[in-house]
Design a protein around this motif. Sequence first.
Motif, PDB file in Angstrom:
ATOM      1  N   GLU A  12       0.846  -1.183   0.000  1.00 33.08           N
ATOM      2  CA  GLU A  12       0.000   0.000   0.000  1.00 33.08           C
ATOM      3  C   GLU A  12       0.888   1.242   0.000  1.00 33.08           C
ATOM      4  OE1 GLU A  12      -2.690  -0.147   3.279  1.00 33.08           O
ATOM      5  OE2 GLU A  12      -3.660  -1.995   2.607  1.00 33.08           O
ATOM      6  N   PHE A  13       0.560   2.208  -0.881  1.00 35.16           N
ATOM      7  CA  PHE A  13       1.415   3.363  -1.074  1.00 35.16           C
ATOM      8  C   PHE A  13       0.590   4.646  -1.029  1.00 35.16           C
ATOM      9  CE2 PHE A  13       2.968  -0.317  -3.333  1.00 35.16           C
ATOM     10  CZ  PHE A  13       4.302  -0.403  -2.947  1.00 35.16           C
ATOM     11  N   THR A  14       1.149   5.669  -0.406  1.00 34.29           N
ATOM     12  CA  THR A  14       0.527   6.980  -0.414  1.00 34.29           C
ATOM     13  C   THR A  14       0.877   7.680  -1.718  1.00 34.29           C
ATOM     14  OG1 THR A  14       2.424   8.112   0.571  1.00 34.29           O
ATOM     15  CG2 THR A  14       0.820   7.101   2.087  1.00 34.29           C
ATOM     16  N   ILE A  15       0.213   8.793  -1.980  1.00 32.50           N
ATOM     17  CA  ILE A  15       0.537   9.539  -3.192  1.00 32.50           C
ATOM     18  C   ILE A  15       1.948  10.133  -3.099  1.00 32.50           C
ATOM     19  CG2 ILE A  15      -0.409  11.787  -2.479  1.00 32.50           C
ATOM     20  CD1 ILE A  15      -1.577  11.882  -5.428  1.00 32.50           C
ATOM     21  N   LYS A  16       2.409  10.393  -1.872  1.00 33.01           N
ATOM     22  CA  LYS A  16       3.780  10.867  -1.700  1.00 33.01           C
ATOM     23  C   LYS A  16       4.769   9.759  -2.062  1.00 33.01           C
ATOM     24  CE  LYS A  16       6.748  14.035  -0.586  1.00 33.01           C
ATOM     25  NZ  LYS A  16       6.868  15.262  -1.397  1.00 33.01           N
TER      26      LYS A  16
ATOM     27  N   SER B  43      -8.498   9.006 -15.662  1.00 36.35           N
ATOM     28  CA  SER B  43      -8.781   7.812 -14.838  1.00 36.35           C
ATOM     29  C   SER B  43      -7.607   6.844 -14.889  1.00 36.35           C
ATOM     30  CB  SER B  43     -10.056   7.112 -15.314  1.00 36.35           C
ATOM     31  OG  SER B  43     -11.174   7.946 -15.163  1.00 36.35           O
ATOM     32  N   LEU B  44      -6.406   7.408 -14.801  1.00 36.90           N
ATOM     33  CA  LEU B  44      -5.199   6.594 -14.959  1.00 36.90           C
ATOM     34  C   LEU B  44      -5.017   5.609 -13.812  1.00 36.90           C
ATOM     35  CD1 LEU B  44      -2.666   6.294 -16.820  1.00 36.90           C
ATOM     36  CD2 LEU B  44      -1.473   7.735 -15.159  1.00 36.90           C
ATOM     37  N   LEU B  45      -5.185   6.087 -12.587  1.00 29.82           N
ATOM     38  CA  LEU B  45      -5.014   5.255 -11.406  1.00 29.82           C
ATOM     39  C   LEU B  45      -6.330   5.196 -10.635  1.00 29.82           C
ATOM     40  CD1 LEU B  45      -1.550   6.582 -10.146  1.00 29.82           C
ATOM     41  CD2 LEU B  45      -1.997   4.694 -11.738  1.00 29.82           C
ATOM     42  N   HIS B  46      -6.450   4.175  -9.810  1.00 27.37           N
ATOM     43  CA  HIS B  46      -7.694   3.983  -9.060  1.00 27.37           C
ATOM     44  C   HIS B  46      -7.361   3.701  -7.598  1.00 27.37           C
ATOM     45  CE1 HIS B  46      -9.944   3.936 -12.818  1.00 27.37           C
ATOM     46  NE2 HIS B  46      -8.994   3.146 -13.300  1.00 27.37           N
ATOM     47  N   PRO B  47      -7.168   4.763  -6.821  1.00 25.20           N
ATOM     48  CA  PRO B  47      -6.835   4.578  -5.405  1.00 25.20           C
ATOM     49  C   PRO B  47      -7.991   3.964  -4.629  1.00 25.20           C
ATOM     50  CG  PRO B  47      -7.301   6.883  -5.865  1.00 25.20           C
ATOM     51  CD  PRO B  47      -7.256   6.186  -7.196  1.00 25.20           C
TER      52      PRO B  47
ATOM     53  N   ILE C  16      -8.735   7.295   4.173  1.00 26.30           N
ATOM     54  CA  ILE C  16      -7.450   7.776   3.658  1.00 26.30           C
ATOM     55  C   ILE C  16      -7.137   7.047   2.359  1.00 26.30           C
ATOM     56  CG2 ILE C  16      -4.970   7.937   4.093  1.00 26.30           C
ATOM     57  CD1 ILE C  16      -5.635   8.052   7.078  1.00 26.30           C
ATOM     58  N   ARG C  17      -6.821   7.818   1.314  1.00 24.56           N
ATOM     59  CA  ARG C  17      -6.529   7.228   0.005  1.00 24.56           C
ATOM     60  C   ARG C  17      -5.190   6.492   0.030  1.00 24.56           C
ATOM     61  NH1 ARG C  17      -8.403  10.321  -4.616  1.00 24.56           N
ATOM     62  NH2 ARG C  17      -6.250  10.499  -5.303  1.00 24.56           N
ATOM     63  N   PHE C  18      -5.157   5.343  -0.664  1.00 16.52           N
ATOM     64  CA  PHE C  18      -3.893   4.637  -0.854  1.00 16.52           C
ATOM     65  C   PHE C  18      -3.928   3.906  -2.197  1.00 16.52           C
ATOM     66  CE2 PHE C  18      -6.547   1.350   1.020  1.00 16.52           C
ATOM     67  CZ  PHE C  18      -6.182   0.193   0.332  1.00 16.52           C
ATOM     68  N   TYR C  19      -2.746   3.538  -2.677  1.00 17.04           N
ATOM     69  CA  TYR C  19      -2.601   2.883  -3.977  1.00 17.04           C
ATOM     70  C   TYR C  19      -1.980   1.509  -3.773  1.00 17.04           C
ATOM     71  CZ  TYR C  19      -3.189   7.685  -5.593  1.00 17.04           C
ATOM     72  OH  TYR C  19      -3.666   8.952  -5.821  1.00 17.04           O
ATOM     73  N   ASP C  20      -2.434   0.539  -4.557  1.00 18.32           N
ATOM     74  CA  ASP C  20      -1.859  -0.796  -4.431  1.00 18.32           C
ATOM     75  C   ASP C  20      -0.686  -0.949  -5.391  1.00 18.32           C
ATOM     76  OD1 ASP C  20      -2.987  -1.140  -6.953  1.00 18.32           O
ATOM     77  OD2 ASP C  20      -4.599  -2.440  -6.256  1.00 18.32           O
TER      78      ASP C  20
END
Length: 296
Positions: free
Chosen positions: A7-11, A32-36, A43-47
């Motif tokens: 799991e990754f933050t936008i930072k 719509s490139l990424l889908h957090p 809290i938003r996160f990215y896989d």
Amino acid sequence: MNNIKSEFTIKDLENLSGIKAHTIRIWEKRYSLLHPERTDGNIRFYDLENLQKLLNVVFLIEQGHKISKVASLSNEAIVLLAREYVNAKAINDNAVNALKISMFSFDAVLFNKTYNQLLLNKTFGDVFKNVFIPFLNHIGFLWQTQTINPANEHFASNLIAQKIHINIERLQQNSPTDTSKTFVLFLPEGEIHELGLLFLYYELLLRGHKVVYLGQSIPMDNIESLLEIDSQVNFVSSFTVVPMHNQFETYLDGMQKLLSNSSHEYWIFGFKVVGYNKEKYPFKFYDGLLDLLKEL
């Protein structure tokens, strides 16, 4: 930090890709490139899949593709197109990006394909200095900012170490052509970051020098037994994590005392000596490995 980070933050994405968080958000909204996803606390996160997609998109933009065109492709098409470029033109920054992708996906095949493609037009030394060193520096930054964990770092570092060992073994078959001195390479006790020292071993062998490689975490009293192996010995260490700040000069005092009645030299490079007052001791200090290599 003990589990593989997923799991990754936008930072985190900004640190990994070099693309500003503001731009990433624009790409999300416009294409719509990424889908957090969101945690229970909203809290938003990215896989990992989002991270890999972003790295591949950045890679393709660096090849001249427009973000609008890349964003219209399926995830599978982006991966395939990026791999085509990796196979055809994996050089410097582009190769570093491919290595980052391989590190996060634990993809040894991609790592080796990137490396082998580089060797078509570069020597191993060039690959290490122009690709692996920037990659390792970036890994250090990512680890420092807790963007990656030890599993990622160890995966990439071990693959690089394998390449150095293979090239060292080839050179070890040759007799030294410069016997005027012996280089003794070692890391101080507690220090285990040896990739830079391993590459120096390769470079010294390539130049025909006599070398004794001791490796990681060598107690100082072990060095005394090597004082008599040659009339001129150049001891070389890399300081990355140790000696600790409050033990730095104590260690240097010990080495100065050990070498005081000889003509032997002590060369030191690495993060711990950057900005240090290099006039206090009769040793040779180098901010980095590349600075030391210039003197060989």
